[in-house]
Design a protein around this motif. Structure first.
Motif, short mmCIF file in Angstrom:
data_model
loop_
_atom_site.label_atom_id
_atom_site.label_comp_id
_atom_site.label_asym_id
_atom_site.label_seq_id
_atom_site.Cartn_x
_atom_site.Cartn_y
_atom_site.Cartn_z
N GLU A 122 13.65 3.26 6.84
CA GLU A 122 14.23 2.04 6.28
C GLU A 122 13.44 0.81 6.73
OE1 GLU A 122 18.52 -0.24 5.84
OE2 GLU A 122 18.25 1.22 7.46
N ARG A 123 13.05 0.78 8.02
CA ARG A 123 12.27 -0.36 8.52
C ARG A 123 10.94 -0.48 7.78
NH1 ARG A 123 14.01 1.48 13.64
NH2 ARG A 123 11.93 2.25 14.19
N ILE A 124 10.27 0.65 7.57
CA ILE A 124 8.99 0.61 6.87
C ILE A 124 9.19 0.23 5.41
CG2 ILE A 124 7.03 2.01 6.11
CD1 ILE A 124 7.47 3.73 8.63
N TYR A 125 10.17 0.84 4.76
CA TYR A 125 10.40 0.59 3.34
C TYR A 125 10.75 -0.88 3.09
CZ TYR A 125 11.87 1.17 -1.48
OH TYR A 125 11.96 1.06 -2.85
N ARG A 126 11.61 -1.42 3.92
CA ARG A 126 12.09 -2.78 3.68
C ARG A 126 11.21 -3.87 4.31
NH1 ARG A 126 16.82 -3.14 1.27
NH2 ARG A 126 18.12 -1.28 1.07
N GLY A 127 10.57 -3.55 5.43
CA GLY A 127 9.81 -4.60 6.11
C GLY A 127 8.36 -4.31 6.38
N GLY A 128 7.91 -3.09 6.08
CA GLY A 128 6.53 -2.73 6.38
C GLY A 128 6.32 -2.63 7.89
N ILE A 129 5.05 -2.66 8.29
CA ILE A 129 4.69 -2.68 9.71
C ILE A 129 3.69 -3.82 9.88
CG2 ILE A 129 3.78 -1.36 11.66
CD1 ILE A 129 4.46 1.19 10.13
N ALA A 130 4.21 -4.97 10.29
CA ALA A 130 3.42 -6.20 10.27
C ALA A 130 2.16 -6.13 11.14
CB ALA A 130 4.29 -7.38 10.70
N ASP A 131 2.28 -5.56 12.34
CA ASP A 131 1.13 -5.59 13.25
C ASP A 131 0.00 -4.66 12.81
OD1 ASP A 131 2.41 -3.22 13.81
OD2 ASP A 131 2.41 -3.48 15.99
N ARG A 132 0.27 -3.80 11.81
CA ARG A 132 -0.78 -2.95 11.26
C ARG A 132 -1.05 -3.29 9.80
NH1 ARG A 132 2.04 2.30 12.76
NH2 ARG A 132 0.71 3.23 11.17
N SER A 142 10.96 -2.27 -5.30
CA SER A 142 12.26 -2.94 -5.25
C SER A 142 13.11 -2.40 -4.10
CB SER A 142 13.03 -2.83 -6.58
OG SER A 142 13.85 -1.70 -6.61
N PRO A 143 14.03 -3.21 -3.58
CA PRO A 143 14.86 -2.78 -2.45
C PRO A 143 15.68 -1.52 -2.74
CG PRO A 143 14.97 -5.16 -2.70
CD PRO A 143 14.24 -4.64 -3.91
N THR A 144 16.02 -1.31 -4.01
CA THR A 144 16.83 -0.14 -4.37
C THR A 144 15.99 1.05 -4.82
OG1 THR A 144 17.04 -0.82 -6.69
CG2 THR A 144 18.70 -1.65 -5.13
N GLY A 145 14.67 0.87 -4.87
CA GLY A 145 13.81 1.95 -5.34
C GLY A 145 13.72 2.04 -6.85
N ALA A 146 14.16 1.00 -7.56
CA ALA A 146 14.16 1.02 -9.02
C ALA A 146 12.77 0.85 -9.61
CB ALA A 146 15.08 -0.08 -9.56
N GLY A 147 11.82 0.35 -8.82
CA GLY A 147 10.46 0.15 -9.31
C GLY A 147 10.35 -1.02 -10.26
N ILE A 148 9.18 -1.17 -10.85
CA ILE A 148 8.93 -2.22 -11.83
C ILE A 148 8.37 -1.54 -13.08
CG2 ILE A 148 7.63 -4.32 -12.37
CD1 ILE A 148 7.45 -4.85 -9.37
N PRO A 149 9.06 -1.62 -14.21
CA PRO A 149 8.60 -0.93 -15.42
C PRO A 149 7.14 -1.19 -15.74
CG PRO A 149 10.77 -1.84 -15.77
CD PRO A 149 10.31 -2.34 -14.43
#
Length: 204
Positions: A122-132, A142-149
């Motif tokens: 969840e941390r990676i999906y929502r916030g990434g890993i900033a220091d890397r 998208s936050p829900t995994g709906a993607g972008i058409p």
């Protein structure tokens, strides 16, 4: 693996040709269902909700994304011997009809399995890993995994095993049809890939 310029030009020309054709011809859902039943059903189930973890669930996926993947399997830009064989005889119309039929099928909800890993995912999906400098998955999917058409696929509920396999393929270069995903996956270790894949499987 670096593809030759001539190959990329042919692939680009094919995509443009398909795009122009797709705008002028309305998808035929009945034909799509029939072709899907002949070619795809054994691996992806009758309604696109694959029960085999190695095979992606396709129901409710953005049709433009599905068409892009089918074209790239056929051209070899996305390497997969099984899929290349399956799509070899499909026409542009077949691909479009299948994709739009699948988009109308209701996706089954998935679930995460590892409560400890899923927190990291969840941390990676929502916030990434900033220091890397790893971008958050939610930025494109998208936050829900709906993607972008037409740009980024729907991920919610996808089999964790399939997602992990694709991330590793992007990381090691065996899947080379999306430069942004190659760049992101290159920075992820196996545990992080498993964590984010498990989290995606449980997205609602």
């Amino acid at each position: 693996m670096k593809l030759p310029v001539s190959f990329l030009c042919v692939a680009a020309a094919a995509a443009l040709s398909f795009s122009a054709h797709a705008q002028s011809v309305k998808p035929d859902a009945a034909k799509g269902a029939a072709t899907y039943g002949q070619v795809c059903v054994a691996c992806h189930a009758a309604d696109g909700n694959s029960v085999i973890p190695e095979n992606p669930m396709l129901a409710q996926q953005h049709p433009e994304y599905l068409v892009k993947q089918l074209l790239e399997f056929k051209s070899g830009k996305r390497a997969n011997p099984i899929m290349q064989g399956m799509v070899a005889a499909l026409s542009d119309d077949d691909m479009r009809n299948i994709a739009w039929w699948l988009a109308d099928q209701k996706a089954r909800e998935g679930f995460a399995t590892d409560k400890d890993l899923v927190r990291l995912g969840e941390r990676i999906y929502r916030g990434g890993i900033a220091d890397r400098q790893i971008a958050a998955c939610a930025g494109c999917h998208s936050p829900t995994g709906a993607g972008i058409p037409s740009q980024y696929p729907r991920l919610k509920g996808q089999h964790a095993g399939y997602t992990a396999t694709q991330l590793k393929a992007f990381r090691d270069g065996t899947r080379a049809n999306h430069i942004q995903m190659t760049g992101v996956a290159a920075k992820l270790n196996d545990r992080e890939i498993q964590a984010v894949s498990d989290y995606i499987a449980g997205l609602r």
